[in-house]
Design a protein around this motif. Structure first.
Motif, PDB file in Angstrom:
ATOM      1  N   ALA A  84       0.809  -1.225   0.000  1.00  0.00           N
ATOM      2  CA  ALA A  84       0.000   0.000   0.000  1.00  0.00           C
ATOM      3  C   ALA A  84       0.843   1.277   0.000  1.00  0.00           C
ATOM      4  CB  ALA A  84      -0.965  -0.010   1.187  1.00  0.00           C
ATOM      5  N   PRO A  85       1.892   1.384   0.845  1.00  0.00           N
ATOM      6  CA  PRO A  85       2.697   2.610   0.816  1.00  0.00           C
ATOM      7  C   PRO A  85       3.376   2.856  -0.525  1.00  0.00           C
ATOM      8  CG  PRO A  85       3.123   1.364   2.820  1.00  0.00           C
ATOM      9  CD  PRO A  85       2.332   0.479   1.919  1.00  0.00           C
ATOM     10  N   LEU A  86       3.837   1.784  -1.180  1.00  0.00           N
ATOM     11  CA  LEU A  86       4.475   1.939  -2.486  1.00  0.00           C
ATOM     12  C   LEU A  86       3.493   2.475  -3.521  1.00  0.00           C
ATOM     13  CD1 LEU A  86       6.612  -1.339  -2.634  1.00  0.00           C
ATOM     14  CD2 LEU A  86       7.502   0.998  -2.657  1.00  0.00           C
ATOM     15  N   LEU A  87       2.279   1.916  -3.521  1.00  0.00           N
ATOM     16  CA  LEU A  87       1.254   2.386  -4.453  1.00  0.00           C
ATOM     17  C   LEU A  87       0.894   3.840  -4.169  1.00  0.00           C
ATOM     18  CD1 LEU A  87      -1.120  -0.718  -4.596  1.00  0.00           C
ATOM     19  CD2 LEU A  87       0.430   0.080  -6.382  1.00  0.00           C
ATOM     20  N   LEU A  88       0.695   4.150  -2.901  1.00  0.00           N
ATOM     21  CA  LEU A  88       0.353   5.521  -2.521  1.00  0.00           C
ATOM     22  C   LEU A  88       1.448   6.497  -2.927  1.00  0.00           C
ATOM     23  CD1 LEU A  88      -1.250   5.057   1.007  1.00  0.00           C
ATOM     24  CD2 LEU A  88      -2.365   6.044  -1.009  1.00  0.00           C
ATOM     25  N   LYS A  89       2.704   6.094  -2.712  1.00  0.00           N
ATOM     26  CA  LYS A  89       3.809   6.978  -3.051  1.00  0.00           C
ATOM     27  C   LYS A  89       3.762   7.378  -4.519  1.00  0.00           C
ATOM     28  CE  LYS A  89       8.745   7.266  -3.856  1.00  0.00           C
ATOM     29  NZ  LYS A  89      10.054   6.580  -3.883  1.00  0.00           N
TER      30      LYS A  89
ATOM     31  N   ILE B  88       1.306   7.105  -6.721  1.00  0.00           N
ATOM     32  CA  ILE B  88       0.080   7.840  -7.069  1.00  0.00           C
ATOM     33  C   ILE B  88       0.232   9.308  -6.683  1.00  0.00           C
ATOM     34  CG2 ILE B  88      -2.365   8.132  -6.506  1.00  0.00           C
ATOM     35  CD1 ILE B  88      -2.501   5.062  -6.204  1.00  0.00           C
ATOM     36  N   ILE B  89       0.724   9.548  -5.455  1.00  0.00           N
ATOM     37  CA  ILE B  89       0.891  10.924  -4.972  1.00  0.00           C
ATOM     38  C   ILE B  89       1.928  11.669  -5.806  1.00  0.00           C
ATOM     39  CG2 ILE B  89       1.730  12.311  -3.029  1.00  0.00           C
ATOM     40  CD1 ILE B  89       0.528  10.182  -1.177  1.00  0.00           C
ATOM     41  N   VAL B  90       3.045  11.016  -6.071  1.00  0.00           N
ATOM     42  CA  VAL B  90       4.117  11.668  -6.841  1.00  0.00           C
ATOM     43  C   VAL B  90       3.642  12.013  -8.245  1.00  0.00           C
ATOM     44  CG1 VAL B  90       6.362  11.299  -7.926  1.00  0.00           C
ATOM     45  CG2 VAL B  90       6.033  10.700  -5.526  1.00  0.00           C
ATOM     46  N   LEU B  91       2.962  11.076  -8.900  1.00  0.00           N
ATOM     47  CA  LEU B  91       2.506  11.314 -10.268  1.00  0.00           C
ATOM     48  C   LEU B  91       1.446  12.411 -10.318  1.00  0.00           C
ATOM     49  CD1 LEU B  91       2.363   7.649 -11.621  1.00  0.00           C
ATOM     50  CD2 LEU B  91       4.006   9.432 -12.235  1.00  0.00           C
ATOM     51  N   ILE B  92       0.493  12.385  -9.382  1.00  0.00           N
ATOM     52  CA  ILE B  92      -0.507  13.456  -9.336  1.00  0.00           C
ATOM     53  C   ILE B  92       0.169  14.786  -9.030  1.00  0.00           C
ATOM     54  CG2 ILE B  92      -2.450  14.386  -8.012  1.00  0.00           C
ATOM     55  CD1 ILE B  92      -3.553  11.566  -7.792  1.00  0.00           C
TER      56      ILE B  92
ATOM     57  N   LEU C 148       3.329  14.685   0.260  1.00  0.00           N
ATOM     58  CA  LEU C 148       3.751  15.249  -1.024  1.00  0.00           C
ATOM     59  C   LEU C 148       4.523  16.554  -0.845  1.00  0.00           C
ATOM     60  CD1 LEU C 148       3.711  15.435  -4.121  1.00  0.00           C
ATOM     61  CD2 LEU C 148       1.448  16.518  -3.927  1.00  0.00           C
ATOM     62  N   VAL C 149       3.948  17.502  -0.103  1.00  0.00           N
ATOM     63  CA  VAL C 149       4.551  18.845  -0.051  1.00  0.00           C
ATOM     64  C   VAL C 149       5.764  18.915   0.876  1.00  0.00           C
ATOM     65  CG1 VAL C 149       2.334  19.909  -0.613  1.00  0.00           C
ATOM     66  CG2 VAL C 149       3.016  19.717   1.786  1.00  0.00           C
ATOM     67  N   LEU C 150       5.910  17.936   1.772  1.00  0.00           N
ATOM     68  CA  LEU C 150       7.048  17.930   2.699  1.00  0.00           C
ATOM     69  C   LEU C 150       8.036  16.810   2.386  1.00  0.00           C
ATOM     70  CD1 LEU C 150       5.208  18.595   6.092  1.00  0.00           C
ATOM     71  CD2 LEU C 150       6.397  20.261   4.640  1.00  0.00           C
ATOM     72  N   LYS C 151       8.003  16.298   1.185  1.00  0.00           N
ATOM     73  CA  LYS C 151       8.875  15.165   0.850  1.00  0.00           C
ATOM     74  C   LYS C 151      10.344  15.585   0.878  1.00  0.00           C
ATOM     75  CE  LYS C 151       8.699  15.509  -4.251  1.00  0.00           C
ATOM     76  NZ  LYS C 151       7.928  16.748  -4.358  1.00  0.00           N
TER      77      LYS C 151
ATOM     78  N   PRO D 234      -5.434  14.918  -3.333  1.00  0.00           N
ATOM     79  CA  PRO D 234      -5.474  15.885  -4.434  1.00  0.00           C
ATOM     80  C   PRO D 234      -5.937  15.252  -5.748  1.00  0.00           C
ATOM     81  CG  PRO D 234      -3.220  15.180  -4.033  1.00  0.00           C
ATOM     82  CD  PRO D 234      -4.052  14.577  -2.937  1.00  0.00           C
ATOM     83  N   LYS D 235      -6.693  16.031  -6.514  1.00  0.00           N
ATOM     84  CA  LYS D 235      -7.043  15.609  -7.867  1.00  0.00           C
ATOM     85  C   LYS D 235      -5.981  16.130  -8.833  1.00  0.00           C
ATOM     86  CE  LYS D 235     -12.061  15.372  -7.249  1.00  0.00           C
ATOM     87  NZ  LYS D 235     -13.385  15.834  -7.741  1.00  0.00           N
ATOM     88  N   PRO D 236      -5.785  15.426  -9.949  1.00  0.00           N
ATOM     89  CA  PRO D 236      -4.792  15.891 -10.927  1.00  0.00           C
ATOM     90  C   PRO D 236      -5.083  17.310 -11.417  1.00  0.00           C
ATOM     91  CG  PRO D 236      -5.516  13.652 -11.421  1.00  0.00           C
ATOM     92  CD  PRO D 236      -6.420  14.158 -10.347  1.00  0.00           C
ATOM     93  N   PHE D 237      -4.018  18.032 -11.714  1.00  0.00           N
ATOM     94  CA  PHE D 237      -4.081  19.372 -12.287  1.00  0.00           C
ATOM     95  C   PHE D 237      -4.766  20.383 -11.369  1.00  0.00           C
ATOM     96  CE2 PHE D 237      -4.088  16.256 -15.753  1.00  0.00           C
ATOM     97  CZ  PHE D 237      -2.892  16.607 -16.386  1.00  0.00           C
ATOM     98  N   SER D 238      -4.650  20.185 -10.081  1.00  0.00           N
ATOM     99  CA  SER D 238      -5.187  21.145  -9.122  1.00  0.00           C
ATOM    100  C   SER D 238      -4.073  22.059  -8.619  1.00  0.00           C
ATOM    101  CB  SER D 238      -5.839  20.415  -7.937  1.00  0.00           C
ATOM    102  OG  SER D 238      -4.902  19.590  -7.269  1.00  0.00           O
ATOM    103  N   THR D 239      -4.467  23.113  -7.934  1.00  0.00           N
ATOM    104  CA  THR D 239      -3.508  23.978  -7.244  1.00  0.00           C
ATOM    105  C   THR D 239      -3.497  23.598  -5.777  1.00  0.00           C
ATOM    106  OG1 THR D 239      -3.791  25.820  -8.779  1.00  0.00           O
ATOM    107  CG2 THR D 239      -2.935  26.345  -6.600  1.00  0.00           C
ATOM    108  N   ILE D 240      -2.316  23.330  -5.255  1.00  0.00           N
ATOM    109  CA  ILE D 240      -2.170  22.943  -3.853  1.00  0.00           C
ATOM    110  C   ILE D 240      -1.667  24.156  -3.079  1.00  0.00           C
ATOM    111  CG2 ILE D 240      -1.024  21.383  -2.233  1.00  0.00           C
ATOM    112  CD1 ILE D 240      -0.689  19.394  -4.541  1.00  0.00           C
ATOM    113  N   VAL D 241      -2.467  24.616  -2.128  1.00  0.00           N
ATOM    114  CA  VAL D 241      -2.087  25.761  -1.307  1.00  0.00           C
ATOM    115  C   VAL D 241      -1.571  25.263   0.039  1.00  0.00           C
ATOM    116  CG1 VAL D 241      -2.892  27.869  -0.166  1.00  0.00           C
ATOM    117  CG2 VAL D 241      -3.783  27.256  -2.432  1.00  0.00           C
ATOM    118  N   ILE D 242      -0.331  25.618   0.356  1.00  0.00           N
ATOM    119  CA  ILE D 242       0.308  25.208   1.602  1.00  0.00           C
ATOM    120  C   ILE D 242       0.493  26.454   2.462  1.00  0.00           C
ATOM    121  CG2 ILE D 242       2.257  24.003   2.648  1.00  0.00           C
ATOM    122  CD1 ILE D 242       2.150  23.810  -1.044  1.00  0.00           C
ATOM    123  N   SER D 243      -0.189  26.500   3.588  1.00  0.00           N
ATOM    124  CA  SER D 243      -0.143  27.675   4.456  1.00  0.00           C
ATOM    125  C   SER D 243       0.672  27.386   5.718  1.00  0.00           C
ATOM    126  CB  SER D 243      -1.557  28.113   4.849  1.00  0.00           C
ATOM    127  OG  SER D 243      -1.518  29.265   5.649  1.00  0.00           O
TER     128      SER D 243
END
Length: 231
Positions: free
Chosen positions: A17-22, A24-28, A66-69, A175-184
């Motif tokens: 599961a972690p490998l798949l999630l990784k 998926i998250i990286v590609l998105i 994703l954002v703190l990798k 996250p959905k593909p092609f979205s804007t990710i706001v990190i506050s």
């Protein structure tokens, strides 16, 4: 499913599961635009070589991964099956973990986390995990900050387009593909090294409010970006 099959599945899931999630998250993530807000709040800490502890709600875990990798953060994770999956995912994304839960009163994991942060490691904690209630800050994060002299930094992530798992206790986000990710990134919050029980509770409530203010701020930014067609 017989006991042998169930046992095999239980052993395999925390590996696969972690490998798949990784991936998926990286590609998105490659399709998304990232917008940091308040990153300058860390400037003084970086300038003075001071470490800190990100405090982020449990429903941010996948987005945080994703954002703190690759930041070599130390995170505290649950010893449950879901916790093992989260821990392995964070490690695959270039961070470190200690296993346990402050909500269960685990002295061992608190001491491990304190030791790592005292050694200069930046940390990341979900103070409403592992089982909630959602957005209710537990005492462990305040204790760790108090014992290490490392300030707490509110962190919240929202996406312009995201899936929300409403059946999960924390309404987890993805996250959905092609979205804007706001990190506050909020302002560092210093916890005094010595407090009375009453003062400790006031500090806990105050910081919980600071974290929720950061949530509302992030949601407002995403809403405004949508309305202005910037995302």
């Amino acid at each position: 499913m017989n006991d042998v099959q169930k046992s095999f599945k239980d052993r395999l899931t925390p590996v696969i599961a972690p490998l798949l999630l990784k991936w998926i998250i990286v590609l998105i993530g490659l399709t998304c635009r990232k917008k940091w807000v308040g990153a300058e709040n860390l400037d003084d800490l970086k300038k003075n070589n001071k470490n800190w502890i990100y405090s982020t709600w449990h429903n941010n875990i996948l987005l945080d991964a994703l954002v703190l990798k690759n930041q070599n953060l130390i995170s505290m994770t649950s010893a449950s099956k879901d916790g093992r999956i989260a821990a392995r995912l964070l490690e695959l994304m270039g961070n470190k973990t200690v296993s346990g839960s402050s909500s269960r009163g685990s002295v061992k994991v608190l001491l491990s986390m304190i030791k790592e942060v005292r050694a200069g490691q930046n940390g990341a904690i979900t103070p409403d995990g592992p089982r909630g209630p959602r957005y209710q800050l537990q005492a462990g994060v305040i204790t760790i900050s108090q014992k290490t002299d490392a300030p707490l930094v509110p962190l919240h992530v929202e996406c312009s387009k995201q899936w929300i798992f409403h059946k999960s206790w924390d309404k987890h986000k993805f996250p959905k593909p092609f979205s804007t990710i706001v990190i506050s990134v909020g302002k560092p919050f210093k916890v005094p090294s010595k407090t009375s029980a009453q003062e400790f509770e006031i500090i806990r409530n105050t910081f919980e409010t600071e974290m929720m203010n950061n949530v509302f701020k992030t949601e407002t930014i995403v809403k405004n970006l949508r309305e202005s067609n910037e995302i």
